[in-house]
Design a protein around this motif. Structure first.
Motif, PDB file in Angstrom:
ATOM      1  N   ARG A  63       0.861  -1.194   0.000  1.00  0.00           N
ATOM      2  CA  ARG A  63       0.000   0.000   0.000  1.00  0.00           C
ATOM      3  C   ARG A  63       0.888   1.230   0.000  1.00  0.00           C
ATOM      4  NH1 ARG A  63      -4.760   0.482  -1.218  1.00  0.00           N
ATOM      5  NH2 ARG A  63      -5.635   1.534   0.588  1.00  0.00           N
ATOM      6  N   VAL A 107      -3.652   7.354   2.332  1.00  0.00           N
ATOM      7  CA  VAL A 107      -5.104   7.514   2.417  1.00  0.00           C
ATOM      8  C   VAL A 107      -5.419   8.956   2.789  1.00  0.00           C
ATOM      9  CG1 VAL A 107      -7.196   6.820   3.640  1.00  0.00           C
ATOM     10  CG2 VAL A 107      -5.463   5.105   3.054  1.00  0.00           C
ATOM     11  N   LYS A 128     -11.479   8.630   1.907  1.00  0.00           N
ATOM     12  CA  LYS A 128     -11.268   8.539   0.465  1.00  0.00           C
ATOM     13  C   LYS A 128      -9.993   7.755   0.172  1.00  0.00           C
ATOM     14  CE  LYS A 128     -11.009  11.243  -3.790  1.00  0.00           C
ATOM     15  NZ  LYS A 128     -11.006  12.586  -4.394  1.00  0.00           N
ATOM     16  N   GLY A 129     -10.102   6.763  -0.724  1.00  0.00           N
ATOM     17  CA  GLY A 129      -8.945   5.943  -1.092  1.00  0.00           C
ATOM     18  C   GLY A 129      -8.570   4.898  -0.063  1.00  0.00           C
ATOM     19  N   GLU A 130      -9.444   4.645   0.915  1.00  0.00           N
ATOM     20  CA  GLU A 130      -9.141   3.695   1.992  1.00  0.00           C
ATOM     21  C   GLU A 130      -9.758   2.331   1.727  1.00  0.00           C
ATOM     22  OE1 GLU A 130      -9.426   3.543   6.877  1.00  0.00           O
ATOM     23  OE2 GLU A 130     -11.052   4.520   5.778  1.00  0.00           O
ATOM     24  N   ILE A 131      -9.103   1.291   2.225  1.00  0.00           N
ATOM     25  CA  ILE A 131      -9.708  -0.039   2.316  1.00  0.00           C
ATOM     26  C   ILE A 131     -10.014  -0.279   3.791  1.00  0.00           C
ATOM     27  CG2 ILE A 131      -9.439  -2.520   1.949  1.00  0.00           C
ATOM     28  CD1 ILE A 131      -7.411  -1.885  -0.243  1.00  0.00           C
ATOM     29  N   ASN A 171      -6.241  -2.623  -4.976  1.00  0.00           N
ATOM     30  CA  ASN A 171      -5.253  -1.606  -4.611  1.00  0.00           C
ATOM     31  C   ASN A 171      -5.209  -0.483  -5.654  1.00  0.00           C
ATOM     32  OD1 ASN A 171      -3.003  -0.770  -2.837  1.00  0.00           O
ATOM     33  ND2 ASN A 171      -1.770  -1.068  -4.680  1.00  0.00           N
ATOM     34  N   THR A 217      -8.167   1.960  -5.325  1.00  0.00           N
ATOM     35  CA  THR A 217      -8.025   2.948  -4.244  1.00  0.00           C
ATOM     36  C   THR A 217      -7.007   4.020  -4.608  1.00  0.00           C
ATOM     37  OG1 THR A 217      -6.371   1.601  -3.075  1.00  0.00           O
ATOM     38  CG2 THR A 217      -8.687   1.281  -2.480  1.00  0.00           C
ATOM     39  N   GLU A 218      -5.994   3.672  -5.374  1.00  0.00           N
ATOM     40  CA  GLU A 218      -5.018   4.671  -5.821  1.00  0.00           C
ATOM     41  C   GLU A 218      -5.665   5.702  -6.737  1.00  0.00           C
ATOM     42  OE1 GLU A 218      -1.900   2.370  -7.550  1.00  0.00           O
ATOM     43  OE2 GLU A 218      -0.877   2.038  -5.640  1.00  0.00           O
ATOM     44  N   SER A 239     -13.067   4.403  -2.641  1.00  0.00           N
ATOM     45  CA  SER A 239     -13.055   3.957  -1.242  1.00  0.00           C
ATOM     46  C   SER A 239     -13.734   2.598  -1.165  1.00  0.00           C
ATOM     47  CB  SER A 239     -13.792   4.962  -0.359  1.00  0.00           C
ATOM     48  OG  SER A 239     -13.242   6.263  -0.514  1.00  0.00           O
ATOM     49  N   ILE A 240     -13.130   1.679  -0.418  1.00  0.00           N
ATOM     50  CA  ILE A 240     -13.593   0.287  -0.440  1.00  0.00           C
ATOM     51  C   ILE A 240     -13.856  -0.236   0.962  1.00  0.00           C
ATOM     52  CG2 ILE A 240     -12.849  -2.088  -0.937  1.00  0.00           C
ATOM     53  CD1 ILE A 240     -11.552  -1.040  -3.474  1.00  0.00           C
ATOM     54  N   ASP A 272      -6.442  -0.984   5.347  1.00  0.00           N
ATOM     55  CA  ASP A 272      -5.765   0.106   6.044  1.00  0.00           C
ATOM     56  C   ASP A 272      -6.193   0.153   7.502  1.00  0.00           C
ATOM     57  OD1 ASP A 272      -4.384   1.294   3.720  1.00  0.00           O
ATOM     58  OD2 ASP A 272      -6.419   1.679   3.018  1.00  0.00           O
TER      59      ASP A 272
END
Length: 500
Positions: free
Chosen positions: A245, A249, A276-279, A435, A438-439, A443-444, A459
């Motif tokens: 990762r 984030v 935003k952009g987080e798992i 991955n 999210t880049e 957001s997942i 994350d």
């Protein structure tokens, strides 16, 4: 002993098995492995009478046999627990246990005896379930245990298990392994199909690997290792399983949920944030309420009354509301909720994104086909674009479910058991795709029963226990011990700090 020699099978022009050899010794656990579409399920459907082979031979204790129907195989003690569960949703758990094998007394159903036997088999499995519950209202994991219970109630000589732990938690897997070991000790031969390497090395005595319809490796489990199996399955070495990762984030809150409830499933006061952009992983034992929370958030069930997306309050009463607000949902139950099995691959892939592939009321078929080609290549889906979804293997169906939401590019994507029934090579591709998404700012929310998957991808991890959100662990706190402590209702040391 069962010997399958030179087995060939084709469905039309699609050659699935190209001379497979497979030997099952008495009282052994034989792992059958291979990528999705390698022919594992087809080979076992031939053994259990679902399909007939085109050429080859099956010997049982040296004598040629061929089971022409599933019933013939079951009478001979060959029982197949399919990956796609054979549940009658309108019937109760008890009725599902005894369908086709009802117990009678004086010509009438002996409900008392069936209930006693049903309670006994679930007690053996150390699994609590209401026998009067409608099977269609059971979770996928509960339905899996019903299928296992049905098999234990028969005079089983050969038990074929196709991804039996895909929807089970670690504690339930331990119980299942105890049952499998007991069956082996009593002389039952077991074929164990799984993509989970740790399970294979824990439970099996020997391993056969199929690749592209051929048997490419047979070995005693103790004489092989992870890398050798991966090379046999995919024909090459794989890099690290989980991607690094590398991106940071963002602090922006993409999704905020407050006070979510679902009284039917005992879900109470669930509040969390997704950046935003987080798992954000969701972990917990089966029945903890993870799927029920996400169904409410997606509008499939009631309960999501206070939801904000990028700081703006939104109303979600039905799935179309969630989709319009930029939320996608990859369901754990691909067969009944994620796909239209009578439609072809290209139609299923593009279904959520019809607006992107249309102009002035007409579909742009070339754009649809180009997108389907891209997803087929990216996710290594082994089929033709014109194939009906019902003709695909379970793993390839799962890839299509993922691909169709990737095409829509939602801002928030909920993944409920996204790699269930998927082989090791395809899993890695999906992990890297997650991955990559999210880049790009997606957001997942990730729900998985596989702790290594949750730990390796997330994350942060939210841990559920019996309908309650116990806490949300930051990356440095995420480990198996902490997750299981919270998932079983415990608390971490007072020195631990939490961040929501």
């Amino acid at each position: 002993m069962i010997q399958m020699q030179g087995i060939h099978k084709a469905f039309g022009k699609n050659k699935v098995l190209l001379g497979v050899d497979f030997t099952l010794h008495d009282g052994s656990i034989h792992a059958l492995m291979g990528e999705n579409g390698a022919g594992k399920s087809t080979l076992m459907k031939i053994l259990s009478g679902v399909h007939q082979y085109d050429s080859g031979e099956i010997l049982r204790d040296g004598e040629a046999v061929q089971y022409n129907t599933l019933k013939e195989a079951e009478k001979a003690g060959v029982i197949f627990i399919h990956q796609e569960l054979n549940i009658w949703p309108e019937l109760t758990v008890l009725e599902n246990l005894f369908i086709g094998n009802e117990k009678t007394k004086f010509g009438l159903l002996n409900n008392k005896l069936m209930k006693e036997q049903g309670e006994a088999v679930f007690k053996r499995l150390k699994f609590k379930i209401d026998l009067s519950k409608r099977a269609g209202d059971c979770s996928v994991g509960q339905q899996q245990m019903i299928e296992i219970a049905k098999a234990l109630m028969m005079d089983t000589k050969v038990l074929i298990m196709d991804e039996p732990t895909a929807a089970l938690t670690d504690s339930e897997i331990e119980v299942l392994f105890d049952i499998i070991n007991d069956l082996r000790a009593s002389g039952v031969s077991i074929v164990y199909i799984s993509h989970r390497m740790d399970e294979i090395f824990t439970i099996s005595d020997e391993i056969t690997v199929l690749r592209d319809g051929m048997s490419v490796l047979y070995e005693k489990t103790e004489h092989t290792d992870y890398n050798a199996l991966v090379r046999a399955m995919v024909g090459r070495d794989l890099d690290e399983q989980f991607p690094t990762r590398s991106h940071t984030v963002e602090s922006d809150i993409a999704l905020k949920v407050e006070g979510l409830e679902n009284k039917t499933h005992n879900i109470k006061d669930i509040s969390f944030e997704l950046r935003k952009g987080e798992i954000l992983g969701f972990a917990g034992l089966m029945g903890a309420g993870r799927t029920e929370i996400m169904r409410a958030l997606f509008g499939a069930d009631p309960g999501a009354k206070n939801v904000a997306i990028h700081g703006k309050q939104v109303k979600i009463d039905k799935p179309s509301d969630a989709i319009n607000h930029g939320i996608g949902f990859i369901t754990e139950n691909r067969k009944s909720e994620g796909l239209i099995l009578d439609f072809n691959l290209i139609d299923n892939l593009t279904m959520p994104s019809h607006k992107s592939f249309s102009s002035k009321g007409f579909m742009k078929r070339k754009d649809e086909a180009d997108f389907a080609d891209l997803m087929i290549k990216r996710l290594n889906i082994k089929t033709e674009k014109s194939s009906l979804m019902s003709q695909l293997s379970g793993g390839n169906q799962q890839k299509v479910v993922i691909g169709k939401w990737v095409g829509r590019q939602p801002e928030i994507l909920i993944l409920d058991e996204p790699t269930r029934g998927i082989d090791v090579g395809a899993k890695r591709e999906i992990y890297y795709l997650i991955n990559e998404l999210t880049e790009r700012g997606m957001s997942i929310v990730l729900i998985s029963s596989e702790l290594p998957e949750v730990i390796g991808l997330s994350d942060r991890v939210a841990v559920m226990s019996e309908g309650r959100l116990m806490d949300v662990l930051d990356k440095e706190q995420v480990n198996q011990e902490n997750i299981m402590t919270l998932a079983t209702g415990g608390k971490l040391d007072e020195t631990e700090t939490y961040s929501k």
